[in-house]
Write a protein that holds these residues in place. Structure first.
Motif, PDB file in Angstrom:
ATOM      1  N   MET A   1      37.877  46.737  52.018  1.00  0.00           N
ATOM      2  CA  MET A   1      36.512  47.242  51.796  1.00  0.00           C
ATOM      3  C   MET A   1      36.005  46.751  50.449  1.00  0.00           C
ATOM      4  SD  MET A   1      35.231  51.188  51.541  1.00  0.00           S
ATOM      5  CE  MET A   1      33.533  51.558  51.096  1.00  0.00           C
ATOM      6  N   GLN A   2      34.828  46.147  50.404  1.00  0.00           N
ATOM      7  CA  GLN A   2      34.262  45.635  49.170  1.00  0.00           C
ATOM      8  C   GLN A   2      33.405  46.699  48.492  1.00  0.00           C
ATOM      9  OE1 GLN A   2      34.824  42.573  47.750  1.00  0.00           O
ATOM     10  NE2 GLN A   2      33.750  43.435  46.014  1.00  0.00           N
ATOM     11  N   THR A   3      33.778  47.056  47.274  1.00  0.00           N
ATOM     12  CA  THR A   3      33.006  48.021  46.515  1.00  0.00           C
ATOM     13  C   THR A   3      31.901  47.297  45.751  1.00  0.00           C
ATOM     14  OG1 THR A   3      34.972  49.397  46.263  1.00  0.00           O
ATOM     15  CG2 THR A   3      33.151  49.818  44.754  1.00  0.00           C
ATOM     16  N   ARG A   4      30.697  47.836  45.790  1.00  0.00           N
ATOM     17  CA  ARG A   4      29.588  47.203  45.080  1.00  0.00           C
ATOM     18  C   ARG A   4      29.820  47.270  43.583  1.00  0.00           C
ATOM     19  NH1 ARG A   4      25.708  51.138  43.388  1.00  0.00           N
ATOM     20  NH2 ARG A   4      26.253  53.252  44.061  1.00  0.00           N
ATOM     21  N   SER A   5      29.082  46.452  42.852  1.00  0.00           N
ATOM     22  CA  SER A   5      29.206  46.414  41.403  1.00  0.00           C
ATOM     23  C   SER A   5      28.836  47.769  40.813  1.00  0.00           C
ATOM     24  CB  SER A   5      28.293  45.323  40.835  1.00  0.00           C
ATOM     25  OG  SER A   5      28.435  45.240  39.450  1.00  0.00           O
ATOM     26  N   LEU A   6      29.694  48.270  39.924  1.00  0.00           N
ATOM     27  CA  LEU A   6      29.546  49.624  39.414  1.00  0.00           C
ATOM     28  C   LEU A   6      29.477  49.648  37.898  1.00  0.00           C
ATOM     29  CD1 LEU A   6      32.274  51.328  41.635  1.00  0.00           C
ATOM     30  CD2 LEU A   6      29.801  51.619  41.902  1.00  0.00           C
ATOM     31  N   ASN A   7      28.601  50.515  37.387  1.00  0.00           N
ATOM     32  CA  ASN A   7      28.639  50.901  35.981  1.00  0.00           C
ATOM     33  C   ASN A   7      29.394  52.228  35.920  1.00  0.00           C
ATOM     34  OD1 ASN A   7      27.070  48.689  35.251  1.00  0.00           O
ATOM     35  ND2 ASN A   7      25.159  49.820  35.485  1.00  0.00           N
ATOM     36  N   VAL A   8      30.483  52.244  35.175  1.00  0.00           N
ATOM     37  CA  VAL A   8      31.438  53.359  35.235  1.00  0.00           C
ATOM     38  C   VAL A   8      31.526  54.043  33.875  1.00  0.00           C
ATOM     39  CG1 VAL A   8      33.814  54.027  35.768  1.00  0.00           C
ATOM     40  CG2 VAL A   8      32.769  52.068  36.947  1.00  0.00           C
ATOM     41  N   LEU A   9      31.529  55.374  33.901  1.00  0.00           N
ATOM     42  CA  LEU A   9      31.776  56.169  32.703  1.00  0.00           C
ATOM     43  C   LEU A   9      33.052  56.968  32.898  1.00  0.00           C
ATOM     44  CD1 LEU A   9      31.058  57.557  29.978  1.00  0.00           C
ATOM     45  CD2 LEU A   9      29.672  59.183  31.305  1.00  0.00           C
ATOM     46  N   VAL A  10      34.003  56.797  31.986  1.00  0.00           N
ATOM     47  CA  VAL A  10      35.236  57.574  31.975  1.00  0.00           C
ATOM     48  C   VAL A  10      35.116  58.638  30.890  1.00  0.00           C
ATOM     49  CG1 VAL A  10      37.737  57.529  31.589  1.00  0.00           C
ATOM     50  CG2 VAL A  10      36.615  55.649  32.834  1.00  0.00           C
ATOM     51  N   ILE A  11      35.374  59.875  31.252  1.00  0.00           N
ATOM     52  CA  ILE A  11      35.338  60.977  30.291  1.00  0.00           C
ATOM     53  C   ILE A  11      36.748  61.222  29.763  1.00  0.00           C
ATOM     54  CG2 ILE A  11      34.873  63.437  29.964  1.00  0.00           C
ATOM     55  CD1 ILE A  11      32.338  61.857  30.405  1.00  0.00           C
ATOM     56  N   GLY A  12      36.910  61.160  28.439  1.00  0.00           N
ATOM     57  CA  GLY A  12      38.204  61.430  27.828  1.00  0.00           C
ATOM     58  C   GLY A  12      38.528  60.418  26.751  1.00  0.00           C
ATOM     59  N   GLY A  13      39.609  60.661  26.030  1.00  0.00           N
ATOM     60  CA  GLY A  13      39.951  59.770  24.936  1.00  0.00           C
ATOM     61  C   GLY A  13      41.440  59.659  24.681  1.00  0.00           C
ATOM     62  N   GLY A  14      42.260  59.872  25.715  1.00  0.00           N
ATOM     63  CA  GLY A  14      43.700  59.834  25.538  1.00  0.00           C
ATOM     64  C   GLY A  14      44.340  58.628  26.180  1.00  0.00           C
ATOM     65  N   GLY A  15      45.679  58.636  26.235  1.00  0.00           N
ATOM     66  CA  GLY A  15      46.399  57.543  26.846  1.00  0.00           C
ATOM     67  C   GLY A  15      46.095  57.396  28.321  1.00  0.00           C
ATOM     68  N   ARG A  16      45.910  58.504  29.012  1.00  0.00           N
ATOM     69  CA  ARG A  16      45.528  58.466  30.425  1.00  0.00           C
ATOM     70  C   ARG A  16      44.219  57.713  30.604  1.00  0.00           C
ATOM     71  NH1 ARG A  16      45.215  64.127  31.880  1.00  0.00           N
ATOM     72  NH2 ARG A  16      43.747  64.118  30.162  1.00  0.00           N
TER      73      ARG A  16
END
Length: 445
Positions: A1-16
């Motif tokens: 399945m092809q995922t469309r181009s995404l602008n992604v925000l990750v919440i957090g600031g740790g090693g994970r």
């Protein structure tokens, strides 16, 4: 399945979150990657934003300003506080459960009652909002016994009490809000709970081998995502206080195909169905802390996000496009990519380097040197947690757990050797680590 181009925000600031960002950045579906607040390592692969996850309106406004169409919530506290609900209400695809579903981690008493309702195997327990009643129950049960603060406690709210005196002190610590505020600020209780939410859960001590198991769930579709084993104690030989995790390796040798199928059948799938039946469908990654006992797998606790440092070793082994899997989970299309999960054959092992004094009092601001050469090593990645850069660009340790030095190898022994060789090349006198990560797998031979 092809995922469309995404602008992604990750919440957090740790090693994970560094592991998530580094993996997303390699995806052909990733257009622009943001992280809030991020750290010095994350800044090398994502644009870091200054946002307070507790300010839901600010997060939503940032998504609009940067045309973000997928948010991945890393830590548990924003999920328990309802951030995923606010984002979905604003029309933004979000990886992470609703506030109602996040109660699986937000309240241990809720999870215990849920397990009872749905016949999910777990240790016998009782929950208390009255100190005297908790004391009386302990006196009747005796030790050894497990004391758990009911709410979030940053991985430090569990006491494995060998004596009644130790258990009594742990109960009092929970009631005195001495464990990270656990048992205090939690979501409102469901209708079947009392108006006075529980403060402490007292649980029978389980004997066996502990395992972390992960599955993606989009409400109804459930896809197993692998296993790991972590090391919670601060010092070698599993000595010292509990921490957020001092290292991990994957896969867990005890989780063969038969045990994985048993865990899915008796624990994970009934949980997914039960959450739907109770009007709390779960969407995101479900992290089951398990004890593999002589009677079979039993649930210790649920977390509603990736573990840290388990995430680091899981993603070092993942060959599939994580962003495609995460987006499908967030959009209810996980069934379309359920057969796409593929892994490297190698094992992975992560050693956490922490500031001396952690998990107690520790200093901040020490310089970490020689990291660039380590990060250039093949089959090694260094994931940052408590790091920042000063005005001269020097890397500084500003937290307790600071780096997760992670390596792949043909087996756990080789991954361990590569990880510790990388650790030894890092110039950071103020840091320390355990030197026995992976001991249980090596003991198996």
């Amino acid at each position: 399945m092809q995922t469309r181009s995404l602008n992604v925000l990750v919440i957090g600031g740790g090693g994970r979150e560094h592991a998530l960002c580094a993996t997303f950045a390699r995806s052909p579906a990733c257009n622009t990657l943001y992280c809030a607040p991020g750290n010095a390592g994350i800044a090398s692969v994502a644009r870091c934003l200054t946002l307070d996850p507790a300010d839901h309106a600010a997060v939503i406004n940032a998504c609009a300003a940067h045309t973000i169409n997928l948010v991945v919530v890393g830590p548990e506290a924003p999920l328990v506080a309802g951030l995923a609900d606010a984002l979905r209400d604003a029309g933004i695809a979000t990886f992470g459960p609703s506030q109602a579903a996040a109660m699986l981690e937000g309240s241990k008493a809720f999870t215990k009652a849920f397990c009872a309702r749905h016949a999910i195997p777990t240790a016998a327990s009782a929950a208390f909002h009255d100190r005297a009643a908790a004391h009386a129950y302990l006196e009747a049960q005796g030790a050894p016994i497990v004391i758990k603060a009911d709410g979030l406690a940053a991985g430090k709210g569990v006491t494995m009490a060998h004596t009644a005196e130790e258990a009594m002190a742990a109960i009092d610590a929970c009631f005195d809000a001495a464990v990270g505020g656990a048992g205090s600020a939690k979501p409102a209780p469901s209708p079947d709970e009392t108006d006075a939410p529980p403060v402490v859960v007292i649980e029978r001590w389980l004997h066996g081998e502990e395992v972390s198991f992960f599955a993606l769930i989009d409400g109804t579709c459930v896809v197993p995502l692998g296993s790991a084993q972590d090391h919670k104690r601060a010092f070698d030989g599993d000595e010292g206080p509990n921490t957020g995790g001092m290292g991990a390796y994957a896969p867990a040798p005890i989780m063969d195909a038969a045990m994985t199928a048993r865990v899915m059948e008796t624990i994970i799938e009934p949980t997914a169905r039960g959450m739907v039946d109770e009007g709390r469908p779960f969407s995101g990654v479900l992290f089951a802390g398990l004890m593999i006992t002589a009677q079979g797998p039993q649930l210790i606790e649920y977390n509603v996000r990736f573990g840290d440092p388990e995430c680091q070793v899981l993603l070092m082994r993942l060959r599939s496009d994580l962003l495609a899997l995460v987006h499908a989970t967030a959009t209810g299309t996980l069934a379309d990519v359920a057969d796409d999960v593929a892994w490297h054959d190698e094992a992975a092992l992560s050693v956490v380097m922490a500031t001396r004094g952690y998990p107690g009092t520790y200093g901040k601001g020490s310089e970490i040197r020689a990291l660039e050469a380590v990060e250039a090593k093949p089959d090694v990645e260094v994931f940052h947690a408590g790091t920042s850069r000063d005005d001269e660009g020097r890397l500084r340790a500003i937290g307790g757990r600071v780096l997760a030095v992670t390596a792949r190898g043909t087996d756990v022994a080789e991954a361990q050797a590569r990880a510790y060789a990388a650790v030894d090349d890092i110039d950071w006198p103020e840091g320390f680590c355990r030197r026995d990560i992976g001991w249980r797998a090596l003991k198996r031979g």
